[in-house]
Design a protein around this motif. Structure first.
Motif, mmCIF file in Angstrom:
data_model
loop_
_atom_site.group_PDB
_atom_site.id
_atom_site.type_symbol
_atom_site.label_atom_id
_atom_site.label_comp_id
_atom_site.label_asym_id
_atom_site.label_seq_id
_atom_site.Cartn_x
_atom_site.Cartn_y
_atom_site.Cartn_z
ATOM 1 N N LEU A 6 112.627 30.004 85.250
ATOM 2 C CA LEU A 6 110.790 29.819 85.691
ATOM 3 C C LEU A 6 110.646 29.455 83.830
ATOM 4 O O LEU A 6 110.349 29.532 82.493
ATOM 5 C CB LEU A 6 110.308 31.347 85.807
ATOM 6 N N ASP A 7 109.329 28.564 83.987
ATOM 7 C CA ASP A 7 108.594 27.611 82.890
ATOM 8 C C ASP A 7 106.799 28.556 82.921
ATOM 9 O O ASP A 7 106.029 27.976 84.061
ATOM 10 C CB ASP A 7 108.424 26.518 82.761
ATOM 11 N N VAL A 8 107.239 28.752 81.907
ATOM 12 C CA VAL A 8 105.266 29.467 81.861
ATOM 13 C C VAL A 8 105.080 28.297 80.287
ATOM 14 O O VAL A 8 105.805 29.012 79.146
ATOM 15 C CB VAL A 8 105.242 30.529 81.927
ATOM 16 N N VAL A 108 107.569 34.959 93.209
ATOM 17 C CA VAL A 108 107.002 35.222 90.965
ATOM 18 C C VAL A 108 105.521 35.260 91.203
ATOM 19 O O VAL A 108 105.858 33.773 91.785
ATOM 20 C CB VAL A 108 108.075 35.602 90.587
ATOM 21 N N THR A 109 104.829 35.292 90.752
ATOM 22 C CA THR A 109 103.380 34.649 90.806
ATOM 23 C C THR A 109 103.166 35.257 88.972
ATOM 24 O O THR A 109 102.994 36.348 88.729
ATOM 25 C CB THR A 109 102.210 35.500 91.241
ATOM 26 N N LEU A 110 102.608 34.008 88.407
ATOM 27 C CA LEU A 110 101.969 34.496 86.782
ATOM 28 C C LEU A 110 100.938 35.466 87.378
ATOM 29 O O LEU A 110 99.526 34.252 87.924
ATOM 30 C CB LEU A 110 101.924 33.267 86.222
ATOM 31 N N VAL A 116 104.226 37.751 79.236
ATOM 32 C CA VAL A 116 105.602 36.977 79.200
ATOM 33 C C VAL A 116 106.453 36.933 78.261
ATOM 34 O O VAL A 116 106.339 36.307 77.276
ATOM 35 C CB VAL A 116 105.398 35.449 79.786
ATOM 36 N N THR A 117 107.898 36.999 78.711
ATOM 37 C CA THR A 117 108.774 36.843 77.637
ATOM 38 C C THR A 117 109.770 36.554 78.036
ATOM 39 O O THR A 117 110.558 35.980 79.256
ATOM 40 C CB THR A 117 109.542 38.129 77.032
ATOM 41 N N ASP A 118 110.786 36.489 77.174
ATOM 42 C CA ASP A 118 112.486 35.470 77.551
ATOM 43 C C ASP A 118 112.993 36.521 78.066
ATOM 44 O O ASP A 118 112.636 37.977 77.661
ATOM 45 C CB ASP A 118 113.119 34.575 76.120
ATOM 46 N N GLY A 119 113.781 36.423 78.641
ATOM 47 C CA GLY A 119 115.140 37.265 79.222
ATOM 48 C C GLY A 119 114.892 37.449 81.462
ATOM 49 O O GLY A 119 114.183 36.148 82.022
ATOM 50 N N ILE A 120 115.787 38.304 81.536
ATOM 51 C CA ILE A 120 115.642 37.889 82.572
ATOM 52 C C ILE A 120 114.918 39.452 83.206
ATOM 53 O O ILE A 120 115.304 41.028 82.626
ATOM 54 C CB ILE A 120 116.930 38.671 83.165
#
Length: 132
Positions: A6-8, A108-110, A116-120
């Protein structure tokens, strides 16, 4: 069930989402073509879940599927409609193989860019099967 990465970014709007429904995410939450501002995974495909049940050939199985809305890491996980969801349905196992595949889709919805952080992120859903 799995999602592409996912890209934010700065342009991503709250409400942007990514579906895990075995189809490319080409339409955004605002009804426009998906892009980096209105989708978390424009034109990428998330994989829905297929649960394979097996048993006596031709038997009926009652399956209960439940997805509760869960929030973590700035995103909300829910059924592909964006809402909590449950469904009870009868499935018949194949008369030849004694199996049936039961599908489940989600998104999944922002909801909060600041979280938001990097990771799984791991989310859960429940499926129960009652063999008759």
């Amino acid at each position: 069930m799995s999602y592409p990465v996912l890209d934010v970014n700065d342009a991503t709007l709250v409400g942007s989402y990514c579906m895990a429904n075995d189809q490319p995410n080409t339409l955004a939450f605002n009804g426009e073509a998906a892009n980096e501002a209105n989708s978390l995974c424009p034109n990428l495909t998330g994989d829905g879940a297929i649960i394979q049940l097996s048993g006596v050939k031709g038997a009926t199985v009652t399956v209960n599927k439940v997805i509760t809305k869960q929030e973590k890491g700035g995103v909300a996980f829910a059924h592909y409609t964006g809402n909590p969801w449950s469904d009870v349905r009868n499935y018949q196992l194949s008369a030849t193989s004694g199996t049936v595949g039961v599908g489940l889709w989600s998104r999944v919805t922002l909801v909060d860019k600041s979280l938001v952080t990097d990771g799984i992120l791991d989310f859960t859903y429940d499926i129960s099967a009652a063999y008759q």
